[in-house]
Structure formats: C-alpha cells, structure tokens
Design an enzyme around this catalytic site. Structure first.
Site, PDB file in Angstrom:
ATOM      1  CG  HIS A  16     -45.209  34.638  -0.608  1.00  0.00           C
ATOM      2  ND1 HIS A  16     -45.220  36.010  -0.766  1.00  0.00           N
ATOM      3  CD2 HIS A  16     -46.486  34.291  -0.317  1.00  0.00           C
ATOM      4  CE1 HIS A  16     -46.456  36.455  -0.578  1.00  0.00           C
ATOM      5  NE2 HIS A  16     -47.243  35.443  -0.311  1.00  0.00           N
ATOM      6  CG  LEU A  57     -25.645  43.654   4.737  1.00  0.00           C
ATOM      7  CD1 LEU A  57     -25.801  45.092   4.264  1.00  0.00           C
ATOM      8  CD2 LEU A  57     -26.247  42.697   3.719  1.00  0.00           C
ATOM      9  CG  ASP A  71     -46.080  45.153  -2.954  1.00  0.00           C
ATOM     10  OD1 ASP A  71     -46.611  44.036  -2.788  1.00  0.00           O
ATOM     11  OD2 ASP A  71     -46.736  46.205  -3.042  1.00  0.00           O
TER      12      ASP A  71
HETATM   13  C1  V0D Z   1     -42.119  36.565   1.486  1.00  0.00           C
HETATM   14  C2  V0D Z   1     -40.436  38.399  -0.241  1.00  0.00           C
HETATM   15  C3  V0D Z   1     -36.941  35.618   3.809  1.00  0.00           C
HETATM   16  C4  V0D Z   1     -41.420  38.946   0.736  1.00  0.00           C
HETATM   17  C5  V0D Z   1     -39.338  37.583   0.388  1.00  0.00           C
HETATM   18  C6  V0D Z   1     -42.035  35.380   7.685  1.00  0.00           C
HETATM   19  C7  V0D Z   1     -42.429  38.035   1.400  1.00  0.00           C
HETATM   20  C8  V0D Z   1     -39.814  36.216   0.803  1.00  0.00           C
HETATM   21  C9  V0D Z   1     -37.426  35.622   5.098  1.00  0.00           C
HETATM   22  C10 V0D Z   1     -36.629  35.519   6.327  1.00  0.00           C
HETATM   23  C11 V0D Z   1     -40.380  36.116   3.230  1.00  0.00           C
HETATM   24  C12 V0D Z   1     -37.058  36.104   7.501  1.00  0.00           C
HETATM   25  C13 V0D Z   1     -36.284  36.033   8.654  1.00  0.00           C
HETATM   26  C14 V0D Z   1     -35.076  35.390   8.624  1.00  0.00           C
HETATM   27  C15 V0D Z   1     -34.618  34.813   7.469  1.00  0.00           C
HETATM   28  C16 V0D Z   1     -35.403  34.869   6.320  1.00  0.00           C
HETATM   29  C17 V0D Z   1     -38.807  35.815   4.987  1.00  0.00           C
HETATM   30  C18 V0D Z   1     -41.021  36.098   5.538  1.00  0.00           C
HETATM   31  C19 V0D Z   1     -41.358  36.208   4.209  1.00  0.00           C
HETATM   32  C20 V0D Z   1     -42.110  36.229   6.538  1.00  0.00           C
HETATM   33  F1  V0D Z   1     -34.318  35.335   9.727  1.00  0.00           F
HETATM   34  N1  V0D Z   1     -37.944  35.780   2.955  1.00  0.00           N
HETATM   35  N2  V0D Z   1     -39.089  35.898   3.655  1.00  0.00           N
HETATM   36  N3  V0D Z   1     -39.750  35.904   5.938  1.00  0.00           N
HETATM   37  N4  V0D Z   1     -40.748  36.249   1.895  1.00  0.00           N
END
Ligand code: V0D
Length: 258
Positions: free
Chosen positions: A55, A149, A38
C-alpha cells in the site's frame, strides 16, 4: 530538487517516453481517467513483505501518475483508494490505510499546489476516522481554486450504495415537489450521484489482472473504454500509463469517426 524519478531526464527515458507524451498531446487526450489500483497486497507477498508495504509503495505511484496526467492535460484523474468492502480487512491494515492520506498529503501537498492540482474526493467521508477527514478536507480547501488536473480520490466509495442514495433523494424530491417524475432523465439522475461535478470517465484502467468493476462507478462507466493490465499497482509506471492512453487514442481513431 524533488527529482528522485523524473521521467524527462535523459538517462531515465530509455523508451522514448518524452516523444510518446508529445505524440499523445497532439491527439484527443482522455478528459477523465479512472483507475482501480489493484495488486498492492500481491506485490508485497511476492517480496515477502507485509501487505501494508505494498500500500505504501502504491501511494508513491499515485503521485507519479498524477504528475504525468497533469502534464498530459488530463482534466480529472479518479483513483479508487478504498472501497466500502475494504472495512472487512484486518483492523491493523485498515488503520494503516487510513493514515496514508495524511502521509501522502504531508509529503506531496506542497508540490500538488505548486502544480495547480485540485484535490477532490467521492465516497462516504463521514465514516472515515476524524484525522483522515481532516487531512483530506484541508487538502480540498487549500486546492479548491486550482485549475489544473483534478485528483479525485474515491475513499469509502461504493457504487450501488451511491445509486440507492440517489434514488432515495429523487423520491424525496418528487414527494416534496422539487422534482417531477417526468424530469427524471439520465442527465438529471447523474446530478444525484457523488460524481455530479465530473464528466463520466473516458478511460478506465484496472491493474493486477482482475477483469471486473468491483462496485466502482457502475452508472458512470456505461460508455467508458476499459484497459486492463497484469501489472501490479506498485509496479505501474509512466510507460504503462502512456500505453493505456495510446490504446485509447487508437480506438478513438478506429471507431470514433464522427
Ligand atoms: C492504498 C494504492 C493515497 C491503493 C494507493 C485511505 C490503496 C495507496 C491516498 C490518499 C491509498 C487519499 C486521499 C487523499 C490523499 C491521498 C490513499 C487510501 C489508500 C485509503 F486526500 N494513496 N492511498 N488513501 N493507497
């Protein structure tokens, strides 16, 4: 090579991080760590940047913490990346978020493969855009035999919906005779959840000062240790992660006797 922020380089290790990591590895390392990431929007606002910049920065932190968790011998790292509530955000923000898995994997998948990391996910994947599903599906397929992991992304995940779907499936299985009401133990019900292949988390980390669960793993967190910090997710680093695990191990030592 791939060494922008290597915590083991001497000049980047001012607080004795390496020593603390070695110390951690001598004790019981939490097998499953879950993180509510968050504070990305707030991080951006503080810098007068658009929310999506937060993000994007947060995505890089996922990579950094994944590397350390793998190094520490953590079995599973679950990161809450998108909740079923997040669809209420502005369309342009949601569209940006849905491109992050592709960007993340485009940049980091080769390294994750090299490090023997397995990519998994929980959540309602069929509601995600086709391009997002494809990228995540490809990463899961290409890493399915890895034994290091497990990096488990909670994407379009909501715990109450997950529990209700489990209950619905139990009802079906009882009606059809596959399952008997008498066999519905806690362990049996756990196998109806999206997390059926994972142990319950040992440690939950939530950043950004919010002290609540926000519909995350309500069933699975029943016995989990919680660690909250005011640090915003894009500012979260190896030291904070190590601090959380040290706190966990301290509690184990104080209360974990037999
Ligand atoms: C935004 C902080 C990696 C939280 C981290 C679709 C919110 C960055 C992924 C990710 C997000 C997801 C699946 C995957 C590989 C990477 C990601 C989302 C948001 C929402 F297989 N960061 N990340 N996905 N944020």
């Amino acid at each position: 090579m791939l060494n922008k922020m290597n915590p083991w380089k001497k000049d980047q290790n001012p607080s004795g991080l390496r020593e603390r990591v070695l110390q951690i590895k001598e004790h019981e390392v939490p097998s499953h760590i879950a993180i509510i990431m968050d504070g990305n929007g707030r991080w951006a606002k503080k810098r007068a940047l658009p929310r999506v910049a937060g993000h994007h920065e947060g995505m890089k932190v996922v990579r950094k913490i994944t590397r350390l968790a793998n190094e520490l011998g953590v079995n599973t790292l679950t990161v809450y990346a998108f909740s079923t509530e997040n669809w209420k955000r502005p369309k342009m923000e949601v569209d940006f978020l849905m491109k992050l898995p592709e960007e993340f994997l485009g940049t980091f998948l080769p390294e994750l493969i090299e490090e023997n990391v397995r990519v998994e996910m929980i959540g309602y994947m069929d509601k995600l855009p086709e391009h997002t599903q494809k990228a995540v599906g490809k990463a899961m397929e290409e890493t399915k035999d890895n034994t290091g992991l497990t990096l488990n992304f909670a994407l379009n995940y909501g715990s109450r919906a997950e529990i209700l779907d489990g209950v619905r499936q139990v009802l079906k299985d009882v009606k059809s005779g596959i399952m008997s009401e008498n066999d519905l133990t806690e362990e049996a019900f756990s196998s109806y959840l999206m997390t059926k292949d994972f142990k319950d988390p040992d440690l939950l980390i939530r950043t950004s000062g919010e002290i609540r669960l926000s519909n995350f793993m309500l069933w699975q967190l029943a016995y989990t240790e919680f660690w909250f910090t005011d640090v915003l997710w894009p500012d979260f680093n190896e030291e904070h992660f190590v601090e959380a695990i040290e706190a966990f191990q301290g509690r184990q030592r104080r209360f974990g006797g037999v």
